[in-house]
Design a protein around this motif. Structure first.
Motif, PDB file in Angstrom:
ATOM      1  N   PHE A   1      -7.837   0.060   0.483  1.00 25.26           N
ATOM      2  CA  PHE A   1      -7.216   1.153  -0.271  1.00 25.26           C
ATOM      3  C   PHE A   1      -8.098   1.542  -1.456  1.00 25.26           C
TER       4      PHE A   1
ATOM      5  N   THR B   1       0.353   4.141  -2.653  1.00 17.84           N
ATOM      6  CA  THR B   1       0.066   5.509  -2.223  1.00 17.84           C
ATOM      7  C   THR B   1       1.072   6.486  -2.815  1.00 17.84           C
TER       8      THR B   1
ATOM      9  N   ASP C   1     -12.002   9.321  -2.301  1.00 16.24           N
ATOM     10  CA  ASP C   1     -11.247  10.520  -2.684  1.00 16.24           C
ATOM     11  C   ASP C   1     -11.597  11.011  -4.083  1.00 16.24           C
TER      12      ASP C   1
ATOM     13  N   GLU D   1     -10.816   3.682  -0.237  1.00 15.72           N
ATOM     14  CA  GLU D   1     -10.325   5.028   0.059  1.00 15.72           C
ATOM     15  C   GLU D   1     -10.130   5.847  -1.219  1.00 15.72           C
ATOM     16  N   LEU D   2      -9.614   5.208  -2.268  1.00 15.35           N
ATOM     17  CA  LEU D   2      -9.456   5.916  -3.539  1.00 15.35           C
ATOM     18  C   LEU D   2     -10.806   6.405  -4.054  1.00 15.35           C
TER      19      LEU D   2
ATOM     20  N   VAL E   1       0.265   7.024  -6.526  1.00 20.32           N
ATOM     21  CA  VAL E   1      -0.908   7.885  -6.697  1.00 20.32           C
ATOM     22  C   VAL E   1      -0.535   9.335  -6.414  1.00 20.32           C
ATOM     23  N   ASP E   2       0.270   9.543  -5.394  1.00 14.11           N
ATOM     24  CA  ASP E   2       0.712  10.903  -5.063  1.00 14.11           C
ATOM     25  C   ASP E   2       1.565  11.491  -6.186  1.00 14.11           C
TER      26      ASP E   2
ATOM     27  N   ILE F   1       0.838  -1.204   0.000  1.00 14.52           N
ATOM     28  CA  ILE F   1       0.000   0.000   0.000  1.00 14.52           C
ATOM     29  C   ILE F   1       0.872   1.254   0.000  1.00 14.52           C
TER      30      ILE F   1
END
Length: 232
Positions: A47, A20, A54, A50-51, A23-24, A16
């Motif tokens: 995850f 992450t 967002d 969560e995406l 994605v950042d 993860i």
């Protein structure tokens, strides 16, 4: 759809933390991600949720196949997670069960025809007395008949599948390799431009972006290529 809705970045990474970080790094350039087995079994399902929360679109690549009741119950829960797409192996009974379970939700169900890492010899080894193209066409037709939202196939078969599926269904093509990229373990590959021209609606790109020295720049280049191809 604009180009950002068509590009799906495969988060095929082991942790993860790495997902992450990617994605950042990609930021607002990418809005659509695929999560498959590797990340799913490392906490990737939460995850994925969560995406979605967002504002990202998530393609959950689980390739479900089981008895009807098990498939249906799985699809019901996945639909509640806010996922945009979900894959099943394109077996008629499983697809019909999934379509019924997803009724009333925006979840797009995709029938996986033949994996892009397989060719005619691989199918023969698995006991199929047919070519990859013929099996893709058969399974695509069965997916449409079952009421699925789209098809997963290699871009090499996208033109044939588009003729079967019609203009509105999603055709999602893995095995996308920009010019000069290594094919890796994929056997039926195509460039982004050629895939869009062939009829693909969505392109799944993993390693060419993930392993790039600058993933964001690579993603932007692919988006430009998609935009140009859709205007052609």
């Amino acid at each position: 759809m604009n180009a950002r809705d068509r590009l799906i970045v495969g988060l095929d990474v082991p942790t993860i933390a790495e997902a992450t970080a990617m994605v950042d790094r990609l930021g607002d350039t990418v809005s659509f991600y695929k999560i498959g087995y590797q990340l799913a079994f490392a906490g990737g399902l939460e995850f994925a949720r969560e995406l979605a929360e967002d504002g990202k679109q998530v393609f959950l690549d689980m390739k479900l196949l089981d008895i009807d009741n098990t498939v249906a119950k799985g699809v019901e829960n996945i639909a509640k997670m806010g996922m945009s797409m979900l894959t099943l192996h394109a077996y008629p009974k499983a697809m019909r069960a999934a379509v019924k379970a997803a009724e009333g939700s925006p979840l797009c169900l995709l029938g996986v025809t033949v994996l892009t890492s397989m060719d005619d010899d691989d199918l023969a080894d698995a006991g199929y007395a047919t070519s990859a193209v013929d099996l893709v066409e058969k399974r695509a037709a069965q997916a449409i008949e079952a009421g699925m939202g789209g098809i997963v196939c290699s871009a090499a078969e996208a033109k044939r599948v588009r003729a079967i599926a019609g203009p509105e269904k999603a055709i999602v093509t893995p095995g996308i390799r920009p010019s000069g990229s290594d094919a890796n373990d994929q056997k039926r590959v195509m460039t982004p431009t050629d895939a869009i021209v062939a009829g693909a609606s969505h392109l799944v790109v993993g390693r060419p972006i993930l392993q790039s020295l600058d993933p964001k720049v690579q993603a932007e280049a692919i988006l430009k290529e998609i935009s140009a191809a859709t205007r052609a």
